[in-house]
Design an enzyme around this catalytic site. Sequence first.
Site, PDB file in Angstrom:
ATOM      1  N   GLY A 140      41.393 -25.145 -74.537  1.00 12.03           N
ATOM      2  CA  GLY A 140      42.188 -25.562 -73.402  1.00 12.03           C
ATOM      3  C   GLY A 140      43.525 -26.149 -73.791  1.00 12.03           C
ATOM      4  O   GLY A 140      44.561 -25.808 -73.201  1.00 12.03           O
ATOM      5  N   ASN A 188      35.259 -20.412 -70.399  1.00 13.65           N
ATOM      6  CA  ASN A 188      36.521 -20.858 -70.995  1.00 13.65           C
ATOM      7  C   ASN A 188      37.725 -20.455 -70.151  1.00 13.65           C
ATOM      8  O   ASN A 188      38.771 -21.114 -70.181  1.00 13.65           O
ATOM      9  CB  ASN A 188      36.710 -20.265 -72.395  1.00 13.65           C
ATOM     10  CG  ASN A 188      35.625 -20.630 -73.377  1.00 13.65           C
ATOM     11  OD1 ASN A 188      35.332 -19.865 -74.285  1.00 13.65           O
ATOM     12  ND2 ASN A 188      35.014 -21.801 -73.214  1.00 13.65           N
ATOM     13  N   LEU A 189      37.606 -19.370 -69.407  1.00 13.77           N
ATOM     14  CA  LEU A 189      38.779 -18.741 -68.809  1.00 13.77           C
ATOM     15  C   LEU A 189      39.388 -19.546 -67.665  1.00 13.77           C
ATOM     16  O   LEU A 189      40.505 -19.269 -67.243  1.00 13.77           O
ATOM     17  CB  LEU A 189      38.411 -17.336 -68.318  1.00 13.77           C
ATOM     18  CG  LEU A 189      37.818 -16.409 -69.399  1.00 13.77           C
ATOM     19  CD1 LEU A 189      37.608 -15.023 -68.827  1.00 13.77           C
ATOM     20  CD2 LEU A 189      38.703 -16.371 -70.632  1.00 13.77           C
ATOM     21  N   GLN A 190      38.673 -20.541 -67.195  1.00 15.82           N
ATOM     22  CA  GLN A 190      39.201 -21.410 -66.130  1.00 15.82           C
ATOM     23  C   GLN A 190      40.384 -22.239 -66.629  1.00 15.82           C
ATOM     24  O   GLN A 190      41.188 -22.724 -65.847  1.00 15.82           O
ATOM     25  CB  GLN A 190      38.051 -22.302 -65.628  1.00 15.82           C
ATOM     26  CG  GLN A 190      38.440 -23.489 -64.785  1.00 15.82           C
ATOM     27  CD  GLN A 190      38.137 -24.798 -65.503  1.00 15.82           C
ATOM     28  OE1 GLN A 190      37.933 -24.842 -66.717  1.00 15.82           O
ATOM     29  NE2 GLN A 190      38.088 -25.876 -64.738  1.00 15.82           N
ATOM     30  N   LYS A 196      37.699 -16.211 -80.777  1.00 11.51           N
ATOM     31  CA  LYS A 196      38.864 -16.835 -80.170  1.00 11.51           C
ATOM     32  C   LYS A 196      40.107 -16.640 -81.033  1.00 11.51           C
ATOM     33  O   LYS A 196      41.222 -16.505 -80.502  1.00 11.51           O
ATOM     34  CB  LYS A 196      38.621 -18.330 -79.953  1.00 11.51           C
ATOM     35  CG  LYS A 196      37.741 -18.652 -78.761  1.00 11.51           C
ATOM     36  CD  LYS A 196      37.700 -20.145 -78.500  1.00 11.51           C
ATOM     37  CE  LYS A 196      36.869 -20.456 -77.259  1.00 11.51           C
ATOM     38  NZ  LYS A 196      36.811 -21.912 -76.986  1.00 11.51           N
ATOM     39  N   ASN A 227      36.225 -33.600 -79.486  1.00  5.49           N
ATOM     40  CA  ASN A 227      35.195 -34.536 -79.932  1.00  5.49           C
ATOM     41  C   ASN A 227      35.810 -35.567 -80.873  1.00  5.49           C
ATOM     42  O   ASN A 227      36.805 -35.296 -81.553  1.00  5.49           O
ATOM     43  CB  ASN A 227      34.029 -33.811 -80.606  1.00  5.49           C
ATOM     44  CG  ASN A 227      34.462 -33.099 -81.870  1.00  5.49           C
ATOM     45  OD1 ASN A 227      34.535 -33.695 -82.938  1.00  5.49           O
ATOM     46  ND2 ASN A 227      34.778 -31.806 -81.758  1.00  5.49           N
ATOM     47  N   CYS A 266      33.536 -31.768 -72.091  1.00  4.20           N
ATOM     48  CA  CYS A 266      34.003 -31.070 -70.891  1.00  4.20           C
ATOM     49  C   CYS A 266      32.919 -30.181 -70.296  1.00  4.20           C
ATOM     50  O   CYS A 266      32.870 -29.984 -69.079  1.00  4.20           O
ATOM     51  CB  CYS A 266      35.237 -30.238 -71.226  1.00  4.20           C
ATOM     52  SG  CYS A 266      36.691 -31.249 -71.595  1.00  4.20           S
ATOM     53  N   CYS A 269      21.295 -24.054 -73.204  1.00  4.66           N
ATOM     54  CA  CYS A 269      22.309 -24.746 -72.402  1.00  4.66           C
ATOM     55  C   CYS A 269      22.937 -23.718 -71.459  1.00  4.66           C
ATOM     56  O   CYS A 269      22.342 -22.660 -71.224  1.00  4.66           O
ATOM     57  CB  CYS A 269      23.365 -25.420 -73.289  1.00  4.66           C
ATOM     58  SG  CYS A 269      24.429 -24.266 -74.167  1.00  4.66           S
TER      59      CYS A 269
END
Length: 381
Positions: free
Chosen positions: A50, A79-81, A95, A140, A197, A347
């Site tokens: 991000g 992730n794309l948001q 990535k 983190n 996040c 998850c």
Amino acid sequence: MPDSPPDHGLPTLSSAERDRYRRHLILPGVGTEGQARLKASRVLVVGAGGLGSPVALYLAAAGVGTIGLVDNDVVDITNLQRQLLHGTRDVGRSKLESARDRLHDVNPHVHVALHASWLTSANALDIVRNYDVVVDGTDNFATRYLVNDACVLLGIPNVHGSVFRFDGQASVFATRNGPCYRCLYPEPPPPEMVPNCAEGGVFGVLPGLVGTIQATETLKLLLALGDTLAGRLLMIDAHSMEFRSLRISRDPACPACGTRTLTQLIDYDQFCGTPGLHANAEARVEEINPDTLRIWIQNGSPLQLIDVREPTETALGIIAGARCIPLGTLEQQLDSLDRSLRTVLVCRSGVRSARAARQLLSAGFSPVHSLAGGMIRWQED
């Protein structure tokens, strides 16, 4: 005023570059010399997510000659948001490869150096020492302290940014006269008090806002232009669109930039109480696909199935037989689990379950698996 810019022999600009950077060439404080200085500069961006997305995009567009990227993750649909380096067609792809192609499309004159690993105490100094500025786009505390300490030890500025929900922060650490990250946060918070996040959410445009500020500060450092955020913490509340700036002083007792008693990188997982975040970071967690897990469940294979999502997520549905243990509380519940029984972690997308798997492996559990793609893939399959 910021520290002096990196002292490189200045390259010449091609006619194509002069056309591309025309708005910079007529800008006071940049001009031909400043643009050549950017071309000669090297910036390391830690994290292609991000924050790293707007940072890398704007640095490439500005003509920073070498942009290094550190990441070891793959693109997930969630992730794309906010991670605009990547697109829908990149889901499941590295990535770094996705970012490289996007940055070359933005500016083919820029060299993109890929570091396909997590940043660790073992490799940080070797990677960081080759750059003029480091931009911290991590999520983190362990890696933030690692980046800070590596920058202080090597005398390289650290452009910091962080986001959570609607709140963001930005600063510049480890300059010649400024404070470092440890001056602001001498001790990390308890890990159970720090949801990431994926657990707490983030307003999608906020990383773009903070990352653009980080890119701005980076260019100012490279050009010795204006006043940077060194010695200040910029706090952003996107909910109310308020900006506040707090002064930060160097702490004479800081072991990194004060007393200088910190002379080498340490075990940051132990320091932050986050076992498994970097331990065995280079070891790949063994993943299983939904079909394999379904067969194990149907055949009655002995296993303990643990869902490490938050209660607000598991309330929407879980795999039958799964035990819900949020990632932040997993350390406190290890004694209630069977270390010798096959363990499968679940998850939403596979990121937190992989982290939990490393945590269990370091605690002596075996065998341990992470469900590839998490509940998203489970429901799709």
